[in-house]
Design an enzyme around this catalytic site. Structure first.
Site, PDB file in Angstrom:
ATOM      1  N   LEU A  65       0.311  -1.070   0.038  1.00 36.64           N
ATOM      2  CA  LEU A  65       0.270  -0.473   0.128  1.00 36.64           C
ATOM      3  C   LEU A  65       0.721   1.104   0.137  1.00 36.64           C
ATOM      4  O   LEU A  65       2.015   1.240   0.272  1.00 36.64           O
ATOM      5  CB  LEU A  65      -0.802  -0.057   1.307  1.00 36.64           C
ATOM      6  CG  LEU A  65      -1.806  -1.130   1.524  1.00 36.64           C
ATOM      7  CD1 LEU A  65      -2.764  -1.090   2.328  1.00 36.64           C
ATOM      8  CD2 LEU A  65      -2.696  -1.488  -0.023  1.00 36.64           C
ATOM      9  N   LYS A 171      15.345   0.504   4.551  1.00 39.63           N
ATOM     10  CA  LYS A 171      14.363   1.062   3.417  1.00 39.63           C
ATOM     11  C   LYS A 171      14.905   2.699   3.417  1.00 39.63           C
ATOM     12  O   LYS A 171      14.273   3.693   2.462  1.00 39.63           O
ATOM     13  CB  LYS A 171      12.936   0.979   3.494  1.00 39.63           C
ATOM     14  CG  LYS A 171      12.456   1.509   2.409  1.00 39.63           C
ATOM     15  CD  LYS A 171      13.084   0.540   0.673  1.00 39.63           C
ATOM     16  CE  LYS A 171      12.084   1.914  -0.198  1.00 39.63           C
ATOM     17  NZ  LYS A 171      12.729   1.262  -1.299  1.00 39.63           N
ATOM     18  N   LYS A 246       7.363  11.662   0.453  1.00 37.24           N
ATOM     19  CA  LYS A 246       6.653  11.105   1.563  1.00 37.24           C
ATOM     20  C   LYS A 246       8.016   9.857   2.748  1.00 37.24           C
ATOM     21  O   LYS A 246       7.968  10.060   3.572  1.00 37.24           O
ATOM     22  CB  LYS A 246       5.462   9.618   1.242  1.00 37.24           C
ATOM     23  CG  LYS A 246       5.122   8.968   2.503  1.00 37.24           C
ATOM     24  CD  LYS A 246       4.979   6.925   2.113  1.00 37.24           C
ATOM     25  CE  LYS A 246       5.816   6.755   1.034  1.00 37.24           C
ATOM     26  NZ  LYS A 246       5.543   5.188   0.454  1.00 37.24           N
TER      27      LYS A 246
HETATM   28  P1  NAD Z   1       0.662   2.828  -5.902  1.00 33.58           P
HETATM   29  O1  NAD Z   1       0.042   3.447  -4.684  1.00 33.58           O
HETATM   30  O2  NAD Z   1       1.005   2.333  -7.674  1.00 33.58           O
HETATM   31  O3  NAD Z   1      -0.262   1.405  -5.536  1.00 33.58           O
HETATM   32  C1  NAD Z   1      -0.752   1.540  -4.031  1.00 33.58           C
HETATM   33  C2  NAD Z   1      -2.623   0.479  -4.769  1.00 33.58           C
HETATM   34  O4  NAD Z   1      -2.654   0.574  -2.995  1.00 33.58           O
HETATM   35  C3  NAD Z   1      -3.294   1.030  -5.609  1.00 33.58           C
HETATM   36  O5  NAD Z   1      -3.356   0.093  -6.683  1.00 33.58           O
HETATM   37  C4  NAD Z   1      -4.076   1.445  -4.160  1.00 33.58           C
HETATM   38  O6  NAD Z   1      -5.339   1.405  -4.477  1.00 33.58           O
HETATM   39  C5  NAD Z   1      -4.778   0.396  -3.653  1.00 33.58           C
HETATM   40  N1  NAD Z   1      -4.490   0.764  -2.186  1.00 33.58           N
HETATM   41  C6  NAD Z   1      -4.477   1.869  -0.754  1.00 33.58           C
HETATM   42  N2  NAD Z   1      -5.469   1.508   0.127  1.00 33.58           N
HETATM   43  C7  NAD Z   1      -6.097   0.391   0.014  1.00 33.58           C
HETATM   44  C8  NAD Z   1      -6.406  -0.378   0.002  1.00 33.58           C
HETATM   45  N3  NAD Z   1      -7.361   0.225   2.002  1.00 33.58           N
HETATM   46  N4  NAD Z   1      -7.022  -1.486   0.327  1.00 33.58           N
HETATM   47  C9  NAD Z   1      -6.938  -1.788  -0.883  1.00 33.58           C
HETATM   48  N5  NAD Z   1      -5.421  -1.048  -1.617  1.00 33.58           N
HETATM   49  C10 NAD Z   1      -5.647  -0.322  -1.509  1.00 33.58           C
HETATM   50  O7  NAD Z   1       2.233   2.068  -5.338  1.00 33.58           O
HETATM   51  P2  NAD Z   1       3.588   1.873  -5.808  1.00 33.58           P
HETATM   52  O8  NAD Z   1       4.456   2.575  -6.461  1.00 33.58           O
HETATM   53  O9  NAD Z   1       2.356   0.508  -5.603  1.00 33.58           O
HETATM   54  O10 NAD Z   1       3.984   1.652  -3.796  1.00 33.58           O
HETATM   55  C11 NAD Z   1       3.754   1.114  -2.873  1.00 33.58           C
HETATM   56  C12 NAD Z   1       4.652   1.059  -1.747  1.00 33.58           C
HETATM   57  O11 NAD Z   1       5.676   1.028  -3.302  1.00 33.58           O
HETATM   58  C13 NAD Z   1       4.119   1.971  -1.394  1.00 33.58           C
HETATM   59  O12 NAD Z   1       4.744   2.043   0.471  1.00 33.58           O
HETATM   60  C14 NAD Z   1       5.955   3.192  -1.912  1.00 33.58           C
HETATM   61  O13 NAD Z   1       6.628   3.562  -1.029  1.00 33.58           O
HETATM   62  C15 NAD Z   1       6.871   1.524  -2.226  1.00 33.58           C
HETATM   63  N6  NAD Z   1       7.654   1.545  -3.202  1.00 33.58           N
HETATM   64  C16 NAD Z   1       7.441   2.060  -4.479  1.00 33.58           C
HETATM   65  C17 NAD Z   1       8.488   1.420  -5.813  1.00 33.58           C
HETATM   66  C18 NAD Z   1       8.286   1.951  -6.148  1.00 33.58           C
HETATM   67  O14 NAD Z   1       9.290   1.815  -7.784  1.00 33.58           O
HETATM   68  N7  NAD Z   1       6.838   2.353  -7.674  1.00 33.58           N
HETATM   69  C19 NAD Z   1       9.196   0.909  -5.158  1.00 33.58           C
HETATM   70  C20 NAD Z   1      10.241   0.685  -3.789  1.00 33.58           C
HETATM   71  C21 NAD Z   1       9.015   0.234  -2.836  1.00 33.58           C
END
Ligand code: NAD
Length: 294
Positions: A65, A171, A246
């Site tokens: 999330l 992280k 964030k």
């Molecule tokens: P994103 O916003 O693309 O995906 C998050 C998903 O969670 C969305 O599809 C949203 O609809 C869903 N969501 C939110 N609340 C919810 C709930 N209560 N129930 C069900 N679904 C819910 O974000 P992302 O890029 O996939 O990143 C996710 C996490 O990973 C973050 O914490 C981010 O910091 C971390 N991260 C991201 C990357 C990257 O390159 N994108 C790399 C490493 C870590």
């Protein structure tokens, strides 16, 4: 085969869940966005109408999330998911959140005899798609051994960082360093181009010189230099600037708690806030390049 409930199918969660399917796990998926659920259902996952439906009877729960408030909102409280997950099962919380939030979820899990790891990842959307993520794990080492087959289907390097919350500390340190590298690289490229150099030529010189770094190797912020980088796709996909802001905020909180001096991290946070104020929060974090060009 264990049924895995996967919650949060965004930029990262979707390809991670896809790799669990490929590895042969039975997968039940939920996201607030129905289109994400539908696309995995078309590939063989079982769609769930709610998070509670997804976890019912599942042996493993994986969540991915955006931030602390989403994770705390999902798991904690009387109507939280922790009350719905079967005792004895395993929760792998992979979002990047505050170490303190992770510890709260750990405490709620252990009160119900549920094993849990905070297991944030590095490697970006490309690493998620290729199944080569790095997992930084906080929690019991024996639980990590239990989780290894599931994590190995999504990642290549599994590090045990320490006790509950330690994965999140690792992280935020990593992402602070990544932001500083990204900003420094963007600044240097803009300086070179303003002084008449070709961006791709300069990028290659620095990549093979003492300024070489991960950003120059894999994630060049200058449009057109690296074909598959978000910069060459209008800064779409990848890791949103608002998520980097964030993470930099989480690093500042960790610094505050320990009176650590983190001037580079503080400046990086200010620059990302500026980028967000310019309306670029949903662009990939390499869009910080925009602050340095006309
Ligand atoms: P994103 O916003 O693309 O995906 C998050 C998903 O969670 C969305 O599809 C949203 O609809 C869903 N969501 C939110 N609340 C919810 C709930 N209560 N129930 C069900 N679904 C819910 O974000 P992302 O890029 O996939 O990143 C996710 C996490 O990973 C973050 O914490 C981010 O910091 C971390 N991260 C991201 C990357 C990257 O390159 N994108 C790399 C490493 C870590």
């Amino acid at each position: 085969m264990t049924t895995i409930a996967f919650i949060g199918l965004g930029h990262m969660g979707l390809p991670m869940a896809r790799n669990l399917l490929k590895a042969g796990f039975a997968l039940r998926v939920f996201d607030l966005l129905q289109s994400a659920v539908d696309s995995l259902a078309a590939e063989g996952a079982t769609p769930a109408a709610s998070a509670a439906e997804a976890v019912a009877g599942a042996g493993v729960v994986v969540s991915m999330l955006p931030a602390s408030r989403h994770v705390e909102g999902l798991y904690l409280g009387e109507s939280g998911l922790m009350a719905q997950i079967s005792p004895g099962s395993l929760v792998l919380e992979c979002s990047t959140i505050a170490p303190e939030s992770a510890r709260k979820v750990h405490a709620a899990a252990s009160a119900r005899d549920i094993a849990m790891l905070d297991a944030p990842v590095s490697g970006g959307t490309a690493g998620a798609a290729a199944g080569t993520l790095t997992f930084m794990v906080g929690g019991d080492a024996a639980v990590l051994e239990r989780a290894r087959p599931v994590l190995s289907a999504m990642g290549k390097n599994l590090f045990h960082a320490g006790p509950d919350g330690a994965g999140q500390v690792a992280k935020v340190c990593n992402n602070q360093l990544l932001a500083v590298q990204m900003i420094g690289t963007a600044e240097a490229l803009a300086l070179g181009v303003a002084n008449g150099l070709d961006a791709a030529t300069l990028a290659e010189i620095m990549r093979q010189s003492s300024g070489g770094n991960w950003v120059l190797e894999k994630y060049n912020p200058w449009p057109g230099v690296m074909e598959n980088a978000p910069a060459s796709k209008g800064y779409s996909g990848g890791f949103m600037s608002q998520l980097m802001a964030k993470d930099l905020g989480l690093a500042q909180e960790a610094a505050q708690l320990t009176a650590s001096s983190t001037p580079m991290g503080a400046l990086a946070l200010q620059l990302y806030r500026l980028l967000l104020k310019q309306g670029h929060g949903e662009l990939d974090f390499s869009a910080v390049q925009k602050l340095f060009v006309e």
